[in-house]
Design a protein around this motif. Structure first.
Motif, PDB file in Angstrom:
ATOM      1  N   HIS A 359     -36.731  64.907  -0.376  1.00  0.00           N
ATOM      2  CA  HIS A 359     -37.795  63.977   0.464  1.00  0.00           C
ATOM      3  C   HIS A 359     -38.538  63.572   0.187  1.00  0.00           C
ATOM      4  N   MET A 360     -39.659  64.165  -0.903  1.00  0.00           N
ATOM      5  CA  MET A 360     -40.806  62.971  -1.472  1.00  0.00           C
ATOM      6  C   MET A 360     -40.432  62.264  -2.190  1.00  0.00           C
ATOM      7  N   THR A 361     -39.969  62.111  -2.831  1.00  0.00           N
ATOM      8  CA  THR A 361     -39.642  60.932  -3.164  1.00  0.00           C
ATOM      9  C   THR A 361     -38.961  59.661  -2.936  1.00  0.00           C
ATOM     10  N   LEU A 362     -37.409  59.968  -1.752  1.00  0.00           N
ATOM     11  CA  LEU A 362     -37.383  59.519  -1.113  1.00  0.00           C
ATOM     12  C   LEU A 362     -38.473  58.461  -0.344  1.00  0.00           C
ATOM     13  N   VAL A 363     -39.383  59.732  -0.016  1.00  0.00           N
ATOM     14  CA  VAL A 363     -40.523  58.731   0.811  1.00  0.00           C
ATOM     15  C   VAL A 363     -41.117  57.408   0.265  1.00  0.00           C
ATOM     16  N   MET A 364     -41.653  58.173  -1.501  1.00  0.00           N
ATOM     17  CA  MET A 364     -41.334  56.603  -2.158  1.00  0.00           C
ATOM     18  C   MET A 364     -41.055  55.834  -1.942  1.00  0.00           C
ATOM     19  N   ALA A 365     -39.969  55.502  -2.540  1.00  0.00           N
ATOM     20  CA  ALA A 365     -39.599  54.590  -2.500  1.00  0.00           C
ATOM     21  C   ALA A 365     -39.583  53.785  -1.459  1.00  0.00           C
ATOM     22  N   ALA A 366     -39.584  54.354   0.159  1.00  0.00           N
ATOM     23  CA  ALA A 366     -40.051  53.698   1.060  1.00  0.00           C
ATOM     24  C   ALA A 366     -41.512  53.052   1.282  1.00  0.00           C
ATOM     25  N   GLN A 367     -42.330  53.748   0.490  1.00  0.00           N
ATOM     26  CA  GLN A 367     -43.828  53.416   0.258  1.00  0.00           C
ATOM     27  C   GLN A 367     -43.259  52.328  -0.553  1.00  0.00           C
ATOM     28  N   ALA A 368     -42.795  52.027  -1.687  1.00  0.00           N
ATOM     29  CA  ALA A 368     -42.587  51.149  -2.750  1.00  0.00           C
ATOM     30  C   ALA A 368     -42.651  49.829  -2.638  1.00  0.00           C
ATOM     31  N   PHE A 369     -41.290  50.204  -1.665  1.00  0.00           N
ATOM     32  CA  PHE A 369     -40.650  49.000  -0.572  1.00  0.00           C
ATOM     33  C   PHE A 369     -41.990  48.300   0.430  1.00  0.00           C
ATOM     34  N   LEU A 370     -42.816  49.099   0.867  1.00  0.00           N
ATOM     35  CA  LEU A 370     -43.511  47.945   1.483  1.00  0.00           C
ATOM     36  C   LEU A 370     -44.757  47.672   0.534  1.00  0.00           C
ATOM     37  N   ALA A 371     -44.726  48.111  -0.595  1.00  0.00           N
ATOM     38  CA  ALA A 371     -45.931  48.133  -1.482  1.00  0.00           C
ATOM     39  C   ALA A 371     -45.723  46.825  -2.298  1.00  0.00           C
ATOM     40  N   HIS A 372     -44.394  47.037  -2.133  1.00  0.00           N
ATOM     41  CA  HIS A 372     -43.666  45.623  -2.840  1.00  0.00           C
ATOM     42  C   HIS A 372     -43.979  44.391  -1.868  1.00  0.00           C
ATOM     43  N   LEU A 373     -43.617  43.987  -0.757  1.00  0.00           N
ATOM     44  CA  LEU A 373     -43.643  43.079   0.086  1.00  0.00           C
ATOM     45  C   LEU A 373     -45.213  42.673   0.074  1.00  0.00           C
ATOM     46  N   ALA A 374     -46.197  43.962  -0.163  1.00  0.00           N
ATOM     47  CA  ALA A 374     -47.422  43.567   0.446  1.00  0.00           C
ATOM     48  C   ALA A 374     -47.838  42.547  -0.809  1.00  0.00           C
ATOM     49  N   ALA A 375     -47.758  43.323  -2.121  1.00  0.00           N
ATOM     50  CA  ALA A 375     -47.938  42.575  -3.000  1.00  0.00           C
ATOM     51  C   ALA A 375     -47.222  41.675  -3.673  1.00  0.00           C
TER      52      ALA A 375
END
Length: 398
Positions: A359-375
C-alpha cells in the motif's frame, strides 16, 4: 510527452500516467496485476474521500473490491522491486546536484492489535503515545520538488519476538527487531548505493544522535546535517590537552550577539521561515575536504527556543548554505501531509507485513507521478524564463 505551447496547462498528464504504469509494470508478474495496480494508482489520484478497497474498486468501475484487496494481500509480487522503480522514476524528475535525502518516521493510528506492528507507542504525528503503527520513510527533495522514495514498517520487539503474531501477519523470517536508527542506516545506504545525486542527508535528533549513522555517512564522504538533542555529549581536547566534555546547550549559552546571523530556512506555509543562526567548529577528526560544525538555530520570536545540528560539510560551506540545508528537512513533512490528505497514505486496510509495504509503495508511486508533473512544469517555466532573459529583444531593451 506531449507539451503544448506556453499556456499554463503544459503537460499531457494522461500520457505521463501511462508512462508511469509502463515503468512500474515489471514489478508485477501477470497482466491482471499490472492492470489492477494501474487502477489502484488512478484511484489514489482520484477525488475519492477514502482510498479503501471498496472505494478504489468503485472508482475503477468494478462491482467488488476483490482485485484491489488481492493486489495488497493474496497476489505474488515484490513491493521492494516496485519501490526501486518508483524511486528511479521520481529521481528522473527531481534529480539535481543540490538535492537532499531526508529520513523521518510517521505514525498510523489503529484500532485493535492485529495489524502488523501495531502497539502502544509514541507517535510524533499524534504528539503522544497511541495505539499505532510507525513507518520510517525517506524523501528526496530538490529545487524541482519532493517525493517519498523509500519506506519500512517499524516492528516493535514484542512483535518481532512473538512467532504466532508474526505468522498471522506474514512477517518473513528475515525480518527481526531493528531500532529506527538502524532502519534509517539501511535505508540511506540503499538509496545512496543507487547513485542518486545528494548534497546532504538530513534527519531529526532521533537519527542524528546515532553515532553509527554519522560514521557510515562520513566513511562514504557524504555531507550531512543531522539534528541532535540539547544534551548531546560533545568531547574534545583543549589546548592544554585536557579532555573537555560539554553539550550543545552549554555551547549556545556562551555565544554573544555577534555570533548570530539572521537567515531564512526556506519557504514555509506562511512565507520565509526566519531564524537566527550560529555555528561553532568542532575539532574532531574529519576526512580530507570536510569540516565539522555545531549549527545552532534560534527562534527570532523566542530566543529561548533553540535547535542544534551536527554538520559534516564540504570545506568552504557558508553559514547561509548550512541554514538552507537544515531548513530543507521540512520537505518530508510536506510529503507526509500531501500523501495523507490527497493520496490515502493512512487509509491502509491491509493487516499483513507485505500488505502494508505494498500500500505504501503504491501511494509513493502516485506521489512520484504528481512530483513528476510539477517538476516538468517548473523546468519548463525555468527554461522559458531563461530564454526570455537571453532573447535578443530582452538584451536590446537592457
Amino acid at each position: 510527452m506531449a507539451v503544448a505551447e506556453w499556456t499554463g496547462a503544459l503537460i499531457d498528464w494522461r500520457a505521463e500516467l501511462e508512462r508511469l504504469k509502463d515503468r512500474i509494470g515489471s514489478a508485477f508478474n501477470r497482466s491482471e496485476q499490472r492492470e489492477t495496480a494501474g487502477a489502484f494508482v488512478e484511484g489514489l489520484l482520484s477525488g475519492a474521500e477514502r482510498k479503501t478497497g471498496w472505494m478504489l474498486a468503485e472508482q475503477a468501475g468494478l462491482a467488488k473490491p476483490y482485485r484491489m484487496q488481492s493486489l495488497l494481500g493474496r497476489s505474488s509480487w515484490s513491493a521492494d522491486r516496485l519501490r526501486d522503480l518508483v524511486r528511479d522514476y521520481a529521481v528522473e524528475a527531481l534529480g539535481d546536484p543540490g538535492s537532499v535525502l531526508v529520513v523521518d518516521e510517521t505514525g498510523f493510528l489503529k484500532k485493535g492489535r492485529h495489524s502488523v506492528g501495531v502497539g502502544r507507542q509514541y507517535s510524533g504525528t499524534a504528539g503522544r503515545i497511541e495505539n499505532c503503527q510507525i513507518g520510517v520513510f525517506a524523501a528526496y527533495a530538490s529545487r524541482w520538488g519532493h517525493a517519498l522514495i523509500d519506506r519500512q514498517l517499524y516492528l516493535p520487539r514484542d512483535w518481532a519476538e512473538d512467532p504466532e503474531r508474526r505468522a498471522k501477519a506474514s512477517v518473513s523470517e528475515g525480518e527481526g527487531f531493528a531500532t529506527k536508527p538502524a532502519m534509517a542506516r539501511e535505508m540511506v545506504t540503499r538509496v545512496l548505493d543507487a547513485g542518486l545525486p545528494c548534497a546532504w542527508v538530513l534527519a531529526d535528533a532521533l537519527y542524528g544522535s546515532d553515532y553509527q549513522l554519522r560514521r557510515m555517512l562520513e566513511d562514504r564522504g557524504q555531507p550531512y546535517m543531522l539534528a541532535v538533542r540539547s544534551n548531546q555529549s560533545i568531547r574534545f581536547l583543549a589546548e592544554d590537552w585536557r579532555l573537555v566534555q560539554t553539550d550543545p546547550a552549554t555551547i549556545a549559552v556562551e555565544l554573544v550577539d555577534g555570533d548570530w546571523q539572521a537567515l531564512t530556512a526556506g519557504e514555509g506555509a506562511k512565507g520565509p521561515r526566519l531564524y537566527d543562526w550560529a555555528r561553532v567548529p568542532l575539532s574532531w577528526e574529519r576526512g580530507a575536504g570536510f569540516e565539522r560544525w555545531l549549527l545552532i538555530r534560534r527562534s527570532s520570536h523566542d530566543p529561548a527556543r533553540l535547535a542544534y545540528h551536527f554538520a559534516y560539510a564540504p570545506e568552504g560551506t557558508t553559514l547561509a548554505e548550512m541554514a538552507a540545508a537544515a531548513g530543507s528537512r521540512w520537505a518530508i513533512e510536506e510529503c507526509f501531509a500531501a500523501a495523507r490528505d490527497d493520496l490515502g497514505l493512512d487509509h491502509c486496510e491491509a493487516r499483513s507485513w507485505h500488505g502494508w509495504h505494498r500500500h505504501m509503495t503504491l501511494v509513493m508511486a502516485a506521489q512520484a507521478f504528481l512530483a513528476h508533473l510539477a517538476a516538468t512544469q517548473r523546468r519548463l517555466a525555468f527554461g522559458k524564463a531563461l530564454a526570455d532573459k537571453t532573447s535578443p529583444s530582452t538584451r536590446q531593451a537592457a
